[in-house]
Design an enzyme around this catalytic site. Structure first.
Site, PDB file in Angstrom:
ATOM      1  N   ASN A  25      20.051 -21.655  -1.492  1.00  0.00           N
ATOM      2  CA  ASN A  25      20.613 -21.466  -2.830  1.00  0.00           C
ATOM      3  C   ASN A  25      21.730 -20.429  -2.821  1.00  0.00           C
ATOM      4  O   ASN A  25      22.811 -20.632  -3.407  1.00  0.00           O
ATOM      5  CB  ASN A  25      19.518 -20.995  -3.795  1.00  0.00           C
ATOM      6  CG  ASN A  25      18.544 -22.080  -4.185  1.00  0.00           C
ATOM      7  OD1 ASN A  25      18.767 -23.256  -3.919  1.00  0.00           O
ATOM      8  ND2 ASN A  25      17.459 -21.687  -4.818  1.00  0.00           N
ATOM      9  N   ARG A  51      23.760 -39.273  -6.699  1.00  0.00           N
ATOM     10  CA  ARG A  51      23.232 -38.873  -5.396  1.00  0.00           C
ATOM     11  C   ARG A  51      22.153 -39.874  -5.027  1.00  0.00           C
ATOM     12  O   ARG A  51      21.360 -40.274  -5.865  1.00  0.00           O
ATOM     13  CB  ARG A  51      22.602 -37.471  -5.432  1.00  0.00           C
ATOM     14  CG  ARG A  51      23.544 -36.359  -5.845  1.00  0.00           C
ATOM     15  CD  ARG A  51      22.847 -35.003  -5.714  1.00  0.00           C
ATOM     16  NE  ARG A  51      23.547 -33.974  -6.454  1.00  0.00           N
ATOM     17  CZ  ARG A  51      24.564 -33.265  -5.977  1.00  0.00           C
ATOM     18  NH1 ARG A  51      25.013 -33.514  -4.755  1.00  0.00           N
ATOM     19  NH2 ARG A  51      25.139 -32.335  -6.698  1.00  0.00           N
ATOM     20  N   HIS A  76      28.018 -38.464 -14.347  1.00  0.00           N
ATOM     21  CA  HIS A  76      26.724 -37.857 -14.021  1.00  0.00           C
ATOM     22  C   HIS A  76      25.562 -38.576 -14.708  1.00  0.00           C
ATOM     23  O   HIS A  76      24.397 -38.283 -14.437  1.00  0.00           O
ATOM     24  CB  HIS A  76      26.759 -36.379 -14.439  1.00  0.00           C
ATOM     25  CG  HIS A  76      25.608 -35.562 -13.962  1.00  0.00           C
ATOM     26  ND1 HIS A  76      24.668 -35.030 -14.815  1.00  0.00           N
ATOM     27  CD2 HIS A  76      25.230 -35.181 -12.712  1.00  0.00           C
ATOM     28  CE1 HIS A  76      23.767 -34.354 -14.126  1.00  0.00           C
ATOM     29  NE2 HIS A  76      24.084 -34.423 -12.850  1.00  0.00           N
ATOM     30  N   TYR A 116      11.228 -33.789  -7.468  1.00  0.00           N
ATOM     31  CA  TYR A 116      11.974 -33.427  -8.675  1.00  0.00           C
ATOM     32  C   TYR A 116      11.178 -33.939  -9.884  1.00  0.00           C
ATOM     33  O   TYR A 116      10.765 -35.097  -9.910  1.00  0.00           O
ATOM     34  CB  TYR A 116      13.358 -34.073  -8.696  1.00  0.00           C
ATOM     35  CG  TYR A 116      14.435 -33.325  -7.952  1.00  0.00           C
ATOM     36  CD1 TYR A 116      14.171 -32.680  -6.751  1.00  0.00           C
ATOM     37  CD2 TYR A 116      15.736 -33.294  -8.438  1.00  0.00           C
ATOM     38  CE1 TYR A 116      15.167 -32.016  -6.061  1.00  0.00           C
ATOM     39  CE2 TYR A 116      16.745 -32.627  -7.753  1.00  0.00           C
ATOM     40  CZ  TYR A 116      16.452 -31.988  -6.565  1.00  0.00           C
ATOM     41  OH  TYR A 116      17.437 -31.329  -5.878  1.00  0.00           O
ATOM     42  N   ARG A 120      28.908 -32.783  -5.643  1.00  0.00           N
ATOM     43  CA  ARG A 120      29.120 -31.656  -4.737  1.00  0.00           C
ATOM     44  C   ARG A 120      28.157 -31.674  -3.554  1.00  0.00           C
ATOM     45  O   ARG A 120      26.957 -31.798  -3.698  1.00  0.00           O
ATOM     46  CB  ARG A 120      28.982 -30.343  -5.500  1.00  0.00           C
ATOM     47  CG  ARG A 120      29.235 -29.116  -4.631  1.00  0.00           C
ATOM     48  CD  ARG A 120      29.188 -27.854  -5.454  1.00  0.00           C
ATOM     49  NE  ARG A 120      30.376 -27.724  -6.284  1.00  0.00           N
ATOM     50  CZ  ARG A 120      30.379 -27.199  -7.503  1.00  0.00           C
ATOM     51  NH1 ARG A 120      29.258 -26.815  -8.045  1.00  0.00           N
ATOM     52  NH2 ARG A 120      31.493 -27.090  -8.189  1.00  0.00           N
TER      53      ARG A 120
END
Length: 736
Positions: free
Chosen positions: A82, A419, A479, A512, A449
């Site tokens: 991170n 992604r 997105h 997630y 990114r």
């Protein structure tokens, strides 16, 4: 007779701003009302400092002796990753703006130069704490479990012989010592690489010289002492040694005829944020590939060195790398604790979270069987609200697309991909559908990114299979998480839709936390069709019924809902706002929440990462509570709930409350229609916010305090464990 005119078409012939408004109508700027009381910019917390506090919460998990040991190791690794990204993007961007004279005070009123100094100071303190947690707490705890990280001096002669043979066979051929002298300039140091700074002496002349050796990242960072070539995860008693330690003990093999005087490890972090110029006619794919090559050569933003480094060697690195003293982070060895992921992967079940089994949603399978659910039949019965990872991604969203690809009645599939995994079954399903003759559109966001190269590769693979691949709208990242399947049925064409809060990524869907809606609702289907047409064609005036879409209507739509809660409160009706996001920074949205609080509306914010809200400020935000949850799963869902009198309204979707999400991305929220889904989500929010549930609390000064035990020292409810157990109980009831 009219003569044909010489005309040219295509967005490549016009400026990017014009190309964008041909595709999507951007909102006009309308100043939003500020809260009463004359509160200044200090009503906001600084976003960058708030991010560092988020990473400090990650570190608190690594510090927790009650947590499973190898999960603590994993959180140490996550903290390091991170912080690397924070420097590569946020610190690098701030430095670039300061250097260009474009930096302005933050929304919190902090001068850019002061802000940079605060970030560097706090980040350095966090890294020292990070290193101390590993050395003083985790390392001894690992040793107690027969997991040892050894130094060369700790090895017996047999182990040294084994490692010497492995070094000469597997490591030595890969190493390239680079000398620095008048004929050899200081070498380029790639970002995030671990290096050895070596001082050697000529025994004849006595002259000391500098050389650099890159620790190869193609080899494991931590090596088994007894089986150094093994790639399998160790199990019981484990002895490991760092790769740089092995290399440093064999430097004489790299510099024959010279005396090795000393060596030290160091590491450089560079600006790796991409800047892609979209205003010209160059293909975006080609422009991005060129920028990916440039990424490796960004200017340094941080130099990490071991704390026993010779001052002369440090001075050489500082001079040659052109970094400031406050960008030099002196730390105990080992540097780069991302490599601890090797230890975190050790197969010791008693030192990990208990194994999790994701179950098929009850709304897809009425009974727990091995037979795959008919997703289309289930969707025709009712809307299906999925909660991952508690509901299996593979038997829901993945099965939806795989069944669509195989179904002869499906005529078209449209899909956004932001992604996805390297071996993505989602991509495979789209390819299968195209090869079966279906109309397939994939909107691939190649500017995601640090996933840019992977997305470029998948875009080309899809194109080669006959999938229509588009890259969205110039100047905006796509997105939103959308999937649309068009199926021919007896009564005509029917649209089957999925809209979610998370990516179409089977691997990350296992850890997630996200929501997703499977629906055949006609309004949602029409909205998603319109949005896909806007993304692939020209439809700037598109309007939506059940969706809020950024950058056009999402911010204003949410603020309108907040204003409605204010009106309801004044009218004596039930009023409340609950927001669950990854980050909340947008000043207009926060000011709307402040106004709601001033009107007596209860506002609850659940945020994983950055938060610029100051809760509990007298006269401003007494009615705002902010909580944060970190743990086994990454809390990734975005939920927006409004009491609306006694007829609650709930949205889920892809957008965080950040400027980039609301102004520079195509985002979508969908309003839920099923009353039981709405009720279930509100009950879940209340469970999150219950005083008996473990969480972090944010105060008005911007400090986060962990609340995970009660007054008697007993642990509070862990929300993620509770949900896992709840799903297990539900599954057991179905089987019975």
């Amino acid at each position: 007779m009219n003569q044909p005119q010489n005309r040219s078409f295509g967005t490549s012939e016009v400026p990017a701003v014009r190309a964008t408004i041909d595709r999507i109508e951007l909102p006009e700027f309308v100043p939003t009302a500020q809260p009463d009381g004359g509160f200044s910019g200090e009503r906001f917390l600084d976003r960058e400092l708030s991010w560092l506090q988020f990473n400090a919460r990650v570190l608190e998990l690594a510090e927790d002796p009650q947590l499973y040991l190898l999960e603590r190791v994993n959180f140490l690794s996550i903290f390091g990753s991170n912080l690397d990204e924070f420097f590569m993007v946020r610190v690098a961007g701030l430095k670039r703006r300061i250097a260009a004279g474009m930096a302005v005070p933050s929304a919190a009123g902090i001068n850019p130069v002061d802000q940079l100094q605060m970030l560097l100071q706090q980040a350095h303190e966090l890294q020292k704490r990070h290193a101390a947690v590993f050395k003083d707490h985790v390392l001894p705890a690992l040793a107690d479990q027969n997991i040892h990280v050894k130094k060369w001096r700790d090895l017996d002669e047999t182990q040294k012989v084994t490692l010497r043979e492995w070094f000469m066979d597997q490591v030595f051929p890969v190493l390239t010592p680079l000398a620095v002298d008048p004929a050899h300039p200081f070498p380029y140091i790639s970002g995030l690489s671990l290096n050895l700074a070596v001082i050697v002496r000529n025994p004849v002349s006595g002259k000391e010289l500098f050389a650099r050796i890159k620790v190869p990242d193609v080899l494991p960072r931590l090596v088994s002492v007894d089986q150094p070539g093994s790639r399998t995860a160790p199990t019981r008693e484990v002895s490991l040694i760092s790769l740089e330690d092995v290399i440093s003990e064999h430097l004489d093999n790299l510099f024959p005829g010279m005396e090795v005087v000393e060596n030290y490890s160091f590491r450089v972090t560079r600006n790796e944020d991409l800047e892609v110029e979209e205003d010209d006619a160059e293909n975006l794919l080609q422009a991005l590939e060129k920028e990916l090559l440039r990424r490796r050569f960004g200017p340094p933003v941080r130099l990490e060195i071991v704390d026993d480094m010779n001052p002369a060697v440090k001075a050489l690195l500082v001079r040659e790398l052109n970094v400031d003293e406050d960008e030099v982070f002196s730390l105990p060895s080992p540097l780069d604790l991302r490599g601890l992921s090797v230890i975190a992967g050790i197969d010791r079940p008693e030192l990990h979270y208990p194994k999790q089994i994701a179950h098929t949603s009850r709304d897809l399978n009425a009974s727990e069987t091995s037979k795959a659910a008919d997703v289309f039949a289930a969707m025709r019965r009712r809307d299906i609200l999925l909660h991952h990872p508690y509901d299996s991604f593979s038997t829901s969203v993945q099965a939806f697309l795989e069944q669509a690809a195989a179904d002869p009645h499906v005529v078209a599939i449209k899909q956004t991909l932001y992604r996805t995994s390297g071996d993505s079954p989602i991509v495979d399903a789209l390819i299968d559908a195209a090869e079966a003759g279906k109309q397939v559109l994939a909107l691939v966001e190649i500017k995601a990114r640090f996933d840019e190269q992977a997305n470029i590769d998948w875009a080309r693979k899809l194109e080669q299979a006959g999938v229509h691949v588009v890259y969205g709208i110039v100047g905006l990242k796509t997105h939103s998480k959308l999937s649309l399947v068009v199926r021919r049925e007896s009564k005509g064409l029917r649209r089957y839709c999925h809209i979610g809060t998370g990516n179409y990524h089977p691997r990350t869907a296992r850890y997630y936390e996200d929501f997703g809606l499977l629906t055949t609702d006609e309004q949602v289907g029409e909205d998603i069709s319109r949005l896909f047409n806007q993304l692939s064609g020209y439809a700037p005036k598109t309007t939506f019924k059940r969706l809020l879409v950024a950058p056009r209507s999402l911010r204003s739509g949410l603020i309108d809902r907040i204003e409605k809660e204010i009106e309801n409160k004044k009218a004596g009706l039930k009023a409340r706002v609950v927001i669950k996001v990854n980050s909340i920074v947008d000043e207009a949205v926060i000011d709307a929440l402040y106004r709601a609080s001033q009107s007596g509306v209860q506002v609850d914010v659940i945020v994983r990462g950055i938060c610029a809200i100051r809760p509990g400020v007298p006269g401003l935000s007494e009615n705002i509570r902010v909580r944060s949850f970190l743990g086994r799963f990454l809390e990734h869902s975005r939920v927006f709930a409004f009491a609306n009198g006694d007829d609650p309204i709930v949205y889920i979707g892809s957008a965080d409350m950040m400027h980039r999400n609301l102004d520079r991305r195509v985002e979508a929220l969908v309003r839920l229609a099923n009353k039981s889904d709405i009720s279930g989500l509100l009950d879940l929010a209340n469970r999150y916010l219950d005083p008996g549930t473990a969480s972090w609390h944010l105060d008005s000064e911007g400090n986060w305090t962990r609340h995970h035990v009660d007054a008697d020292g007993k642990p509070l409810l862990d929300i993620q464990s509770y949900l896992l157990q709840s799903r297990e109980r539900q599954s057991g009831a179905v089987r019975r």
